[in-house]
Design a protein around this motif. Sequence first.
Motif, PDB file in Angstrom:
ATOM      1  N   THR A   1       0.840  -1.198   0.000  1.00  0.00           N
ATOM      2  CA  THR A   1       0.000   0.000   0.000  1.00  0.00           C
ATOM      3  C   THR A   1       0.874   1.247   0.000  1.00  0.00           C
ATOM      4  O   THR A   1       2.033   1.204   0.423  1.00  0.00           O
TER       5      THR A   1
ATOM      6  N   SER B   1      -4.528   4.810   3.621  1.00  0.00           N
ATOM      7  CA  SER B   1      -4.841   4.194   4.915  1.00  0.00           C
ATOM      8  C   SER B   1      -6.315   3.833   5.042  1.00  0.00           C
ATOM      9  O   SER B   1      -6.649   2.822   5.668  1.00  0.00           O
TER      10      SER B   1
ATOM     11  N   ASP C   1       3.896  -0.900   3.773  1.00  0.00           N
ATOM     12  CA  ASP C   1       3.432   0.472   3.575  1.00  0.00           C
ATOM     13  C   ASP C   1       4.565   1.347   3.048  1.00  0.00           C
ATOM     14  O   ASP C   1       5.558   1.576   3.741  1.00  0.00           O
TER      15      ASP C   1
ATOM     16  N   TYR D   1       3.116  -5.388  10.283  1.00  0.00           N
ATOM     17  CA  TYR D   1       3.146  -4.110   9.555  1.00  0.00           C
ATOM     18  C   TYR D   1       4.595  -3.680   9.358  1.00  0.00           C
ATOM     19  O   TYR D   1       5.390  -3.702  10.301  1.00  0.00           O
TER      20      TYR D   1
ATOM     21  N   HIS E   1       6.901  -0.527   7.541  1.00  0.00           N
ATOM     22  CA  HIS E   1       6.921   0.796   6.916  1.00  0.00           C
ATOM     23  C   HIS E   1       8.193   0.897   6.084  1.00  0.00           C
ATOM     24  O   HIS E   1       9.296   0.993   6.623  1.00  0.00           O
TER      25      HIS E   1
ATOM     26  N   ASP F   1      -4.393  -2.876  -2.093  1.00  0.00           N
ATOM     27  CA  ASP F   1      -5.039  -2.356  -0.887  1.00  0.00           C
ATOM     28  C   ASP F   1      -6.526  -2.073  -1.071  1.00  0.00           C
ATOM     29  O   ASP F   1      -7.206  -1.679  -0.141  1.00  0.00           O
TER      30      ASP F   1
END
Length: 190
Positions: A6, A10, A33, A56, A58, A88
């Motif tokens: 993604t 969000s 992300d 998750y 980043h 996403d």
Amino acid sequence: AILIPTINRSEFLIRQLHYYAKVKSQHPIYIGDASAKSIKSELEKIISDSSLTVRYFHWPKLNDRQTIAALAKQAYDDDSQFVAFHGDDDYFVPDALTECAEFLAKNDEYATAQGKAALVTLDQPGPYGQIQSIGTYWESKELLCSTPLERMKEILNDYWVPQFSVHRTIEFLRTCEVYSRIPDRNWGEI
């Protein structure tokens, strides 16, 4: 494992996690992300209020293909035998993923497994709205050709890709290596 790349969306990810929590998905979810700012804190409440297993990451400097490959590597390192990835703004039916993985576990001669796919259009842009239409994205697809050229011709004749299927993780990692070397993202999908 479900792999989700993604960037700057969000609200789509939040909608996905609510869906997977509501259907009680047992599959671990790996989110990569690439947004400039981490959204981990936005997701933590949903994750803590559910039985979801979410990892998750980043990675703001990775592109979509690099993110998918890095997520697959994480799933492999966590001993996930099978992976499937989606954007996403997409969803899987968790029981169908389980069925596909069980099929692959029993059938070594198949590279991927997938069910049917539907395309849902909302009446407005973004993650929320009223359903405007639901159509078949693909019904039942098999790619049983012997050569890469025959497979490519069959894919182009009635466009679909096994990319969004359930894969053996190790094989998916090999595919990611090839995919990352193809300059045009759309051609890489084929």
